[in-house]
Write an enzyme that holds these catalytic residues in place. Sequence first.
Site, mmCIF file in Angstrom:
data_model
loop_
_atom_site.group_PDB
_atom_site.id
_atom_site.type_symbol
_atom_site.label_atom_id
_atom_site.label_comp_id
_atom_site.label_asym_id
_atom_site.label_seq_id
_atom_site.Cartn_x
_atom_site.Cartn_y
_atom_site.Cartn_z
ATOM 1 C CD GLN A 71 3.225 5.868 2.765
ATOM 2 O OE1 GLN A 71 2.321 5.181 2.367
ATOM 3 N NE2 GLN A 71 4.153 5.061 3.349
ATOM 4 C CB CYS A 129 4.876 2.253 7.667
ATOM 5 S SG CYS A 129 4.442 3.590 6.625
ATOM 6 C CG LEU A 130 6.485 1.049 1.613
ATOM 7 C CD1 LEU A 130 6.040 1.353 0.211
ATOM 8 C CD2 LEU A 130 7.629 0.140 1.543
ATOM 9 C CG HIS A 186 -0.068 6.488 5.453
ATOM 10 N ND1 HIS A 186 0.995 7.241 6.210
ATOM 11 C CD2 HIS A 186 0.262 5.415 5.256
ATOM 12 C CE1 HIS A 186 1.996 6.143 6.404
ATOM 13 N NE2 HIS A 186 1.499 4.871 5.844
ATOM 14 C CG HIS A 198 -0.612 1.019 7.320
ATOM 15 N ND1 HIS A 198 0.089 0.659 8.124
ATOM 16 C CD2 HIS A 198 0.026 1.844 6.639
ATOM 17 C CE1 HIS A 198 1.274 1.139 8.055
ATOM 18 N NE2 HIS A 198 1.113 1.987 6.972
ATOM 19 C CD GLU A 199 -1.322 2.206 2.708
ATOM 20 O OE1 GLU A 199 -0.798 3.496 2.478
ATOM 21 O OE2 GLU A 199 -0.326 1.394 3.180
ATOM 22 N N GLY A 227 0.921 -1.228 0.050
ATOM 23 C CA GLY A 227 0.009 0.147 -0.082
ATOM 24 C C GLY A 227 0.849 1.330 0.041
HETATM 25 NI NI NI Z 1 2.481 3.080 5.863
#
Ligand code: NI
Length: 200
Positions: free
Chosen positions: A50, A107-108, A153, A149-150, A45
Amino acid sequence: MILPIVAYGDPVLKKEAEEIEKDYPELKELIENMFETMYNAKGVGLAAPQIGKSIRLFIVDGSPFAELEEGEEPDPRAEGIENFKKVFINPIIEEETGNKWAFEEGCLSIPKIRENVYRKEKLVITYYDEEWNFHEETYEGYAARIIQHEYDHIEGVLFTDHLSPLKRKLLSKRLNNIAIGAIDTFYKMKFPESKKNKMI
Ligand code: NI
């Protein structure tokens, strides 16, 4: 085009993102770039903040959750995940139900840290897809988890915000190292407090 992923500590990750209109400039290209960026970083995701854009847009592809190790039994929480590739524009989680369950999230934007986060099992979400078709859908299992999760963000929330104050304190040095860029990642990142960034 692969875009740099914004690292923990950047204010854009703490901001509530804005809805977009149909005429948002170069949306198709942005979505393509986000998929390319997510696949390159081996994520499931990626939310627009991000990559530095504070807009209510995220993409998902949960298919890596469908991969099984030899002899591994299919996980009921992964049902349907092989086809869970989607674009969510201006989404609203209308309802979350069921028991909270723990899942080790990563998380990236927060590389190399994974922690258990508790979230509800099931949700109802409304959103527009990349063709601006409206949808109302119900998700559970890993698909719901990725959405939650997304969605966080675009609300300016990170998975670390769900951890206990003690846990966060224990992670604080590692989180600070991410913010200053004292970490190696195989994908390109933008570090908020890196001296290198400030010079350019
Ligand atoms: Ni994330």
